[in-house]
Design a protein around this motif. Structure first.
Motif: not given
Length: 263
Positions: A258-259, A248-251, A240-243
């Motif tokens: 990991w989510i 919760r930075s997208e860098r 779902l997301h990798i911060y």
């Protein structure tokens, strides 16, 4: 045995981590991050895997989250239980291996905080852990874990080192009120992506001389981002997301939060 399996390490863990992360906290904001996740995804129950001495577990429980804790180290579980009791919390904290435990319930959220997942030192162990955690999650359940990508400069340095090339890390006061100094020596194997080494604890007397010494081993595997993405998908998870951090930075920082969602 690994560093965290030793009673002396578990008993002093909170004290030396407090000093270690006082100036350079790679996990800054992690408790608040997991509390937000628990409120978003943990309505069906949360399990803190590799809970250690309870840094996340107790924080969530005090915030009213329905949470259980487990850790491979009985010594760590014992410290977490004692801390929970001191806070008036009645929690289910049990020793277990994340590759094969079976809980009495299904959870909607599983947390492996900080570097817990990295102590799985082979891809097969990582695969077994992901598949097993998936079995302990409810349909659509969420797993969050943290990894570090291999760092080429540090790799090169560690490949030339030995497990006795100690470097000073910090000084802290142990559970007995004595000063201790911690040194570590780390090597790296590029074929297995495993960091291995030793932590040396020196206990100091009143005059500053060394009166005792303990050596404790440690091994951790560094995992490339694309490697874990594929492994997660093969084990039945959707990414779902990798911060890049716990804010919760997208860098792409080389440190990944990991989510994953059970498919």
């Amino acid at each position: 045995m690994d560093l965290h399996d030793y009673e002396d390490v578990a008993e002093n863990y909170d004290a030396y981590l407090d000093v270690m992360y006082r100036e350079h906290d790679n996990y800054e904001g992690f408790r608040e991050f997991y509390l937000e996740l628990a409120r978003e995804y943990g309505s069906g129950g949360t399990i803190d895997i590799a809970c250690g001495t309870g840094a996340v577990l107790l924080y969530l429980a005090q915030a009213g989250i329905d949470v259980d804790g487990t850790d491979l180290s009985e010594a760590m579980c014992a410290v977490a239980r004692r801390k929970a009791e001191a806070l008036g919390l009645s929690l289910n904290i049990f020793p277990a291996d994340m590759t094969d435990f079976r809980a009495e319930r299904k959870y909607s959220l599983a947390i492996i905080a900080r570097s817990g997942f990295m102590h799985l030192t082979a891809p097969e162990l990582q695969r077994r852990a992901l598949l097993n955690i998936r079995e302990n999650l409810a349909d659509g359940g969420i797993l969050t874990l943290n990894t570090f990508a291999p760092h080429p400069i540090l790799q090169a340095q560690q490949m030339r080192a030995s497990d006795t090339d100690y470097q000073y890390r910090l000084e802290y006061v142990n559970r007995d009120g004595r000063r201790e100094r911690i040194y570590n020596a780390i090597t790296y194997d590029p074929l297995t992506q495993v960091m291995r080494g030793n932590w040396k604890f020196e206990t100091l007397g009143e005059d500053g001389s060394v009166i005792a010494e303990r050596i404790r081993p440690l091994a951790m595997r560094q995992t490339y981002k694309q490697e874990l993405r594929y492994l997660a998908e093969l084990c039945g998870f959707e990414v779902l997301h990798i911060y890049g951090d716990y804010h919760r930075s997208e860098r792409d920082t080389g440190r990944y939060v990991w989510i994953l969602r059970k498919m």
